[in-house]
Design a protein around this motif. Structure first.
Motif, PDB file in Angstrom:
ATOM      1  N   GLN A   1      -6.280   4.867   2.091  1.00 21.48           N
ATOM      2  CA  GLN A   1      -4.958   5.311   1.640  1.00 21.48           C
ATOM      3  C   GLN A   1      -4.985   6.682   0.959  1.00 21.48           C
TER       4      GLN A   1
ATOM      5  N   SER B   1     -10.043   2.120   0.954  1.00 18.37           N
ATOM      6  CA  SER B   1      -8.787   1.589   1.505  1.00 18.37           C
ATOM      7  C   SER B   1      -8.216   2.445   2.628  1.00 18.37           C
TER       8      SER B   1
ATOM      9  N   ILE C   1      -2.576   8.701  -6.792  1.00 22.67           N
ATOM     10  CA  ILE C   1      -2.530   7.237  -6.834  1.00 22.67           C
ATOM     11  C   ILE C   1      -1.326   6.777  -7.654  1.00 22.67           C
TER      12      ILE C   1
ATOM     13  N   GLU D   1       0.853  -1.192   0.000  1.00 22.61           N
ATOM     14  CA  GLU D   1       0.000   0.000   0.000  1.00 22.61           C
ATOM     15  C   GLU D   1       0.890   1.243   0.000  1.00 22.61           C
TER      16      GLU D   1
ATOM     17  N   VAL E   1     -10.291   0.935  -3.792  1.00 20.21           N
ATOM     18  CA  VAL E   1      -9.368   2.068  -3.657  1.00 20.21           C
ATOM     19  C   VAL E   1      -9.963   3.136  -2.737  1.00 20.21           C
TER      20      VAL E   1
ATOM     21  N   GLY F   1      -2.738   0.133  -4.544  1.00 20.70           N
ATOM     22  CA  GLY F   1      -3.837   1.019  -4.936  1.00 20.70           C
ATOM     23  C   GLY F   1      -3.748   1.450  -6.387  1.00 20.70           C
TER      24      GLY F   1
END
Length: 306
Positions: free
Chosen positions: A71, A69, A93, A25, A66, A40
């Motif tokens: 993130q 997540s 991303i 990640e 995504v 991702g």
């Protein structure tokens, strides 16, 4: 002989599925490794691959992975997304890394070729915004994205650079602009390839096709709220589909997607002809195979009607 398109897609999908299994990640990378491919990034690209095939469930699922997540997030200020200070930031991303200095050269000529041309200019004036795009922003009342996307003749930029009223074109691409670039071939700024707002729009499009207008509308709202635009409320599938396509145009202008969106959604002929460009259905959706390639691999064959 060329293999069928479906076989090429199968190859791409398998590559990305394999990558998802082994990539870390974004948050698992040390700061020195920020910008490397992540789980991702593979999920996001796979969602887009499925979108292009109208595999709505898989496009939805991977986009949702995504988004949920933890993130990524949306950059609060839309205008900051393409500036040096947000490189590999919360919304990023995947982006092409570009130091723009010797020995590690930057992205060759990206800022230079798209910069303003003429007095006070720093570039060649290529890839300029169309009047049609400006009209689309104005029709939507989309001031924030308009002014973050388009450099206008005579404008004073956010960094104080004055764009002369004598530059050759009335508009230029602001997303390619870098404060540090005064016309050098090597650009110092990263090129954004995938960012979270697009993944919201992929989820919105897929959700609408699956009959899930609630998620389609909430995904669209995330993107529009940031730029102070009103909420879309229609649940009519056809109308909502067209509104999502329009949102992609306004959100992602100059992010290397417009042509491919027009082709995949069947809007290319209408859009090109509206701007006085010749477009033949069944021909211009594809580029011609270069003659040098046909000489090397004659069995490949030319694309239809070329």
């Amino acid at each position: 002989v060329r293999v069928p398109k479906e076989q090429v897609y199968d190859f791409i999908e398998q590559d990305l599925l394999d990558a998802i299994q082994v990539l870390p990640e974004k948050s698992q990378y040390a700061s020195a490794d920020l910008g490397r491919a992540t789980k991702g990034a593979a999920q996001a690209l796979l969602a887009k691959v499925y979108l292009y095939q109208k595999d709505w469930q898989n496009a939805y699922d991977y986009a949702d992975d995504v988004i949920t997540s933890g993130q990524y997030g949306l950059e609060p200020d839309y205008a900051q997304i393409w500036r040096v200070n947000t490189e590999n930031g919360v919304e990023s991303i995947f982006e092409v890394q570009a130091r723009g200095e010797s020995i590690a050269h930057g992205v060759q000529q990206y800022s230079e070729t798209q910069g303003a041309r003429g007095p006070s200019g720093w570039g060649w004036g290529f890839n300029t915004p169309s009047q049609n795009l400006l009209d689309a922003y104005n029709a939507e009342g989309d001031v924030i994205r308009r002014d973050a996307t388009i450099i206008f003749r005579g404008e004073t930029m956010y960094d104080g650079r004055v764009v002369s009223t004598a530059v050759e074109n009335p508009m230029y691409n602001e997303k390619a602009y870098s404060s540090a670039n005064a016309g050098a071939g090597d650009g110092d700024k990263n090129i954004r390839v995938l960012r979270l707002a697009e993944i919201y729009l992929i989820r919105a499009e897929a959700a609408n096709e699956l009959g899930n207008s609630d998620v389609a509308l909430s995904s669209l709202k995330e993107v529009r709220d940031r730029v102070n635009l009103g909420e879309v409320t229609t649940t009519d599938k056809t109308l909502l589909r067209n509104l999502i396509w329009k949102e992609r145009r306004l959100e992602l202008a100059f992010e290397h997607d417009r042509w491919f969106d027009l082709v995949r959604t069947g809007q290319a002929a209408q859009a090109m002809q509206a701007n006085g460009k010749p477009f033949e259905v069944g021909k211009h959706e594809l580029f011609p195979i270069p003659n040098a390639q046909l000489i090397q691999t004659p069995g490949m064959g030319q694309n239809p009607n070329w």
